[in-house]
Design a protein around this motif. Structure first.
Motif, PDB file in Angstrom:
ATOM      1  N   ILE A 199      30.091  66.573  42.615  1.00  0.00           N
ATOM      2  CA  ILE A 199      29.055  65.529  42.531  1.00  0.00           C
ATOM      3  C   ILE A 199      29.778  64.200  42.312  1.00  0.00           C
ATOM      4  N   LEU A 200      29.660  63.331  43.297  1.00  0.00           N
ATOM      5  CA  LEU A 200      30.311  62.025  43.219  1.00  0.00           C
ATOM      6  C   LEU A 200      29.409  61.050  42.477  1.00  0.00           C
ATOM      7  N   ALA A 201      29.933  60.485  41.398  1.00  0.00           N
ATOM      8  CA  ALA A 201      29.178  59.486  40.624  1.00  0.00           C
ATOM      9  C   ALA A 201      30.136  58.343  40.333  1.00  0.00           C
ATOM     10  N   THR A 202      30.747  57.841  41.398  1.00  0.00           N
ATOM     11  CA  THR A 202      31.870  56.903  41.255  1.00  0.00           C
ATOM     12  C   THR A 202      31.424  55.459  41.042  1.00  0.00           C
ATOM     13  N   GLY A 203      30.105  55.230  41.018  1.00  0.00           N
ATOM     14  CA  GLY A 203      29.618  53.927  40.598  1.00  0.00           C
ATOM     15  C   GLY A 203      29.879  52.810  41.592  1.00  0.00           C
ATOM     16  N   ALA A 204      29.995  51.613  41.045  1.00  0.00           N
ATOM     17  CA  ALA A 204      30.112  50.422  41.880  1.00  0.00           C
ATOM     18  C   ALA A 204      31.072  49.450  41.229  1.00  0.00           C
ATOM     19  N   ARG A 205      31.463  48.474  42.000  1.00  0.00           N
ATOM     20  CA  ARG A 205      32.274  47.394  41.438  1.00  0.00           C
ATOM     21  C   ARG A 205      31.680  46.074  41.907  1.00  0.00           C
ATOM     22  N   GLU A 206      32.196  44.967  41.363  1.00  0.00           N
ATOM     23  CA  GLU A 206      31.654  43.675  41.742  1.00  0.00           C
ATOM     24  C   GLU A 206      32.209  43.206  43.066  1.00  0.00           C
ATOM     25  N   MET A 207      31.389  42.472  43.765  1.00  0.00           N
ATOM     26  CA  MET A 207      31.837  41.841  44.999  1.00  0.00           C
ATOM     27  C   MET A 207      32.197  40.391  44.689  1.00  0.00           C
ATOM     28  N   PHE A 208      33.378  40.015  45.119  1.00  0.00           N
ATOM     29  CA  PHE A 208      33.839  38.648  44.883  1.00  0.00           C
ATOM     30  C   PHE A 208      33.955  37.894  46.201  1.00  0.00           C
ATOM     31  N   ILE A 209      33.641  36.629  46.148  1.00  0.00           N
ATOM     32  CA  ILE A 209      33.906  35.752  47.288  1.00  0.00           C
ATOM     33  C   ILE A 209      34.916  34.721  46.788  1.00  0.00           C
ATOM     34  N   PRO A 210      36.074  34.648  47.444  1.00  0.00           N
ATOM     35  CA  PRO A 210      37.140  33.783  46.921  1.00  0.00           C
ATOM     36  C   PRO A 210      36.831  32.299  47.089  1.00  0.00           C
TER      37      PRO A 210
END
Lengths: 89, 374, 454
Positions: free
Chosen positions: C121-132
């Motif tokens: 069961i994959l529960a690897t979540g999320a991360r933030e998206m950045f715009i440089p």
């Protein structure tokens, strides 16, 4: 590690200086609280500090107990830990 | 293209780039076509070791010639090519291999290639992270390293400066007599150079080139961890023996401070997936020579396909079945090193100049003569 | 419990540890906790793997047992009682498939751990998206979630001048938490238009608890300024952040700041799913009603299937925990609740989509790849991520492109490059079969410590 909840601080050595910090916090938090903003030097020589806080971006890398490239946000402070950052002049 | 080119080079890998550079320098109007983008195939997967090798006299002649050309070119290369004259250490595990090292040194000396034998103490001094108990090494100071994709780009830029044109994302459908077919377009020219590497047989059936898969692992930055390209003496046997699979200790210090760890060889067609078992075997071999590599951090693995020929020599020269067609392919694991020698040799043959080395051992006609059956 | 799971010293003749279980749940945020607890309560042997110091993921991150929401405490207690084996500080490096099921290779305190399971069961979540943008590499510029993580792991923002500029519903709770901890919030700038944010807020009535929460968050930083349709264009400072430039399209001004929190929403961590071969669509893992992916015996739950927040993650986790390794049907109320939260999540996406002006943020000299210090001007001409990597080194550092590539995919319409093991940096010993048995404990001469200048 220190007792849970107890206010017993731990002693770490940051860039050669002995420092007392709260137990159980991450190395990134400890360095942030000590006012150390430059944790590593980028490949072009810029200072860098923590960004993602969750082990993804690798910007908070420091040397911990002579192991380079350790993510400060993924490691908890331990009594006697030696940390080396880019702020060491 | 308004005016039709003298030469169409198919494949903008480092071999195609070197051919284009030499042909353009010789005054030909060159068009380079690549199905994807420049330096993105086998070139991108290679280590970029510039190495003199002596598996056979023609291999030694071509690698030594190419090494001289790299030495001349090096000062003119842009910084992103990451040229580093780090030299090679051929590491001997035991006395038997040390004897082979001494024999290798004599062969190199006969061909004017500087090399010195290191004692165990000298080896430990040169590379402190190698395990104790090794028998010694052959130090070849003239060898070096480049970053292959940007090396290919640098050669292409030189070709373009001499009037060549590069078209990327253009897949050649067929090659005829003095023509190349791309979709509905027919490009007429005086000569076509098939420099499509491991894909060369798709355009010129009958070329005995097969993809020989390799794996590489790259680490984070550990500047000063090692200073020379390190290769076990057994690497030659690993490269030479065309059977199932093999691994050899091969570690390279990159200009970035990263460590590139190889090498493996497999004949499994075009399966580009990582083979975990062979990566383990390859790393076990590396750890056997350099135990402290265990504590470095691996950040990426990848695979690539060496264009392998049955006699371990590239095909450089005219393909006599088709008028105007030339081949420059089949360089196995030596394409980065021998690209410059290949380009110069091919250009000399195309324009009718006296080549600097005997072209016969590399002539594709040896395939038609039956040497290349496999 | 340990005895059921572990056989030590028995992996392929090495001293690596082996865990054998029915189910591996990867990621111990709300989705993973709910999945692991629900599956273990059914009597399945469950191994819950997480690289963090404590279970809880990002949203329930806590240290020294302090201050987590009641629902988090309840779930953590339930997890404790469920019998699931919890493997903290354990990073998944690789997953391979064979006839017997899956073999997960993980790194735990420098050692290899092999986990053999029949279900994942994959529960690897999320991360933030950045715009440089110019200056975003200065120390003091961090993610919005990054600031939250730093705060929750013991960082003190008391007295610091903080600007929060980005997008998405994460901004409000982070602003509230920072204000409460004593930070001086100078500006909270949401790039989305006021009308869009209002539409989103109006939609919150469907999930009343969320609405109340939003109102509470707003109350806690009332004294600071909240702007919509406003975004940061540059950060300034010599060796650390000193000020930021913000604009609302009509007016551009500077704010003095010690900390800038930025980020444009969350993106699912699909790398492991892609390594296993699960189909993804629009950057999220495709799942059916039972949270099953397109690969047999692999389910996915929580943010990795699309950003939806903790309540939805918990429901998805429960559904996967109830259906893993079986054909049990999911209770109808759970399905209904999932549908409600999914609808709310979809609205969120439309509202907080980055505005077109953000595509103009990076200048040719803006560093986009923070690992390799590659500038926008250098990568701009590449036709795809792979070409940029090979020709410019962008995305070739230890973060494996996770920080720069999503932004570059947004800016330049690239597709993601392939995924290969290790899916995060791992010691060479972990990828070998020697498993550091004979390796020295410390190898580094001083010359090898620290960074290199190119």
């Amino acid at each position: 590690m220190g007792q849970r909840g107890a206010e017993s601080e731990v002693e770490i050595v940051v860039d050669g200086q002995r420092q007392r910090v709260a137990p159980g916090i991450t190395v990134a938090a400890a360095l942030f609280n000590l006012g150390i903003s430059a944790l590593r030097r980028s490949v072009s020589g810029e200072s860098r500090g923590p960004v993602c806080g969750m082990g993804v971006c690798f910007e908070c890398r420091v040397t911990i107990d002579s192991r380079p490239h350790q993510r400060a946000c993924m490691v908890a402070v331990v009594d006697g830990m030696h940390i080396h950052t880019a702020s060491d002049s | 293209m308004t005016q039709y080119p003298d030469a169409v080079v198919i494949g903008a890998g480092i071999v195609g780039a070197a051919c284009a550079e030499a042909l353009a320098r010789a005054g030909l109007k060159v068009l380079i076509l690549d199905a994807s983008f420049a330096g993105g195939g086998t070139t991108a997967a290679g280590m970029g070791h510039l190495v003199v090798m002596d598996d056979s006299p023609p291999q030694l002649a071509l690698t030594a010639y190419s090494a001289r050309l790299w030495t001349t070119l090096a000062p003119e290369l842009p910084r992103n090519v990451e040229h580093d004259a780090c030299g090679t250490l051929w590491v001997a595990e035991d006395d038997e291999q040390l004897e082979a090292v001494r024999a290798k040194q004599r062969v190199y000396a006969d061909h004017g290639i500087a090399a010195e034998t290191l004692s165990p103490a000298q080896l430990a001094d040169a590379e402190p992270h190698l395990r104790p108990g090794l028998a010694g090494a052959l130090h070849v100071p003239g060898d070096g390293v480049v970053y292959p994709p940007t090396a290919a780009l640098a050669l292409l830029q030189r070709a373009i400066a001499n009037g060549a044109e590069l078209r990327e994302g253009v897949r050649v459908d067929a090659v005829g007599a003095r023509e190349v077919i791309v979709g509905n377009e027919r490009i007429a020219c005086d000569c076509v150079i098939n420099a499509a590497g491991a894909h060369a047989p798709e355009l010129t059936p009958g070329i005995p080139i097969v993809p020989r898969k390799g794996h590489l692992v790259i680490t984070d930055r550990y500047p000063g961890f090692c200073r020379h390209q390190l290769v076990e003496l057994g690497y030659l046997a690993s490269a030479h023996t065309m059977t199932t699979e093999s691994v050899a200790f091969n570690v390279q210090p990159r200009a970035t401070g990263q460590l590139l760890i190889g090498s493996s060889r497999e004949l499994v067609g075009w399966d580009m997936n990582i083979n975990r078992a062979i990566v383990r075997k390859m790393l076990d071999r590396a750890l056997d020579f350099m135990p402290s590599l265990a504590l470095t951090s691996a950040i990426r693995t990848w695979t690539g396909f060496r264009p392998a020929t049955p006699d371990k020599l590239p095909l450089i020269g005219a393909w006599e079945d088709t008028p105007g067609l030339w081949i420059a392919a089949g360089h196995e694991g030596l394409g980065i090193t021998t690209s410059l020698g290949t380009g110069q040799l091919l250009a000399d043959l195309v324009v009718g100049h006296e080549p600097a080395l005997d072209p016969v051992p590399y002539a594709p006609s040896r395939v038609l003569a039956g040497i290349g059956t496999h | 419990m340990t005895g059921e799971y572990f056989t030590t010293g028995e992996y392929a003749g090495t001293d690596a540890e082996v865990v054998v279980a029915d189910v591996a749940v990867i990621g111990a945020g709300p989705a993973g906790i709910a999945a692991a607890a629900s599956a273990a309560e059914r009597g399945l042997r469950v191994a819950l793997l997480d690289r963090g110091l404590e279970s809880g993921g990002q949203i329930w991150r806590h240290i020294n047992g302090v201050a987590i929401p009641r629902v988090a405490q309840q779930w953590l207690a339930r997890l404790d009682k469920s019998g699931a084996q919890i493997l903290r500080r354990t990073s998944v490096v690789d997953v391979s498939v064979d006839v017997a099921g899956f073999e997960i290779l993980a790194e735990s305190s420098g050692r290899a751990l092999h986990i053999r399971v029949t279900n994942i069961i994959l529960a690897t979540g999320a991360r933030e998206m950045f715009i440089p943008f110019d200056g975003w590499t200065l120390p003091g510029v961090m993610g919005i979630g990054g600031a939250q993580a730093l705060l929750k792991s013991g960082g003190s923002f008391a007295g610091k001048r903080v600007v929060i500029a980005g997008s998405g519903p994460l901004m409000l709770p982070v602003a509230a938490a920072l204000a409460e901890s004593g930070a001086r919030l100078v500006l909270v700038a949401e790039q989305a238009k006021r009308s869009a944010v209002a539409r989103f807020a109006a939609g919150l009535w469907r999930t009343p608890s969320t609405l109340m929460q939003a109102a509470r968050y707003r109350a806690r930083f009332m004294s600071s300024s909240y702007s919509t349709g406003t975004w940061v264009t540059a950060a300034h400072g010599s060796d650390r952040l000193e000020s930021v430039t913000v604009t609302n399209g009509r007016r551009t001004w500077r704010e003095t700041a010690d900390v800038l929190c930025t980020g444009y929403g969350l993106i699912p961590n699909v790398e492991l799913a892609r390594l296993i071969g699960c189909e993804t669509r629009d950057g999220a893992v495709v799942v059916d009603d039972d949270q099953r992916t397109t690969i047999a015996n692999v389910q996915a739950v929580g943010e990795v299937t699309g950003i939806g927040g903790a309540p939805l993650s918990l429901i998805e986790g429960e559904i996967a925990g109830l259906t893993v390794g079986s054909r049990l049907s999911v209770p109808l109320p759970l399905l209904r609740r999932r549908a409600t939260f999914e609808a709310a999540a979809r609205r969120m996406f439309d509202v907080f989509a980055p505005r077109a002006e953000l595509r103009a943020l990076p200048t040719p000299t803006t560093i986009v790849c923070r690992c390799e210090d590659v500038t926008y001007g250098v990568v701009q001409d590449a036709v795809c991520a792979r070409q940029a990597k090979l020709h410019t080194r962008a995305g070739m550092g230890p973060c494996q492109g996770r920080t720069c590539m999503p932004g570059l995919e947004f800016l330049l319409a690239w597709h993601s490059d392939t995924v290969r093991p290790p899916i995060e940096p791992a010691l060479v010993s972990i990828l070998s079969s020697e498993v550091a048995k004979n390796a020295p404990s410390s190898f580094l001469s001083n010359s090898c410590v620290g960074d290199v200048y190119q």
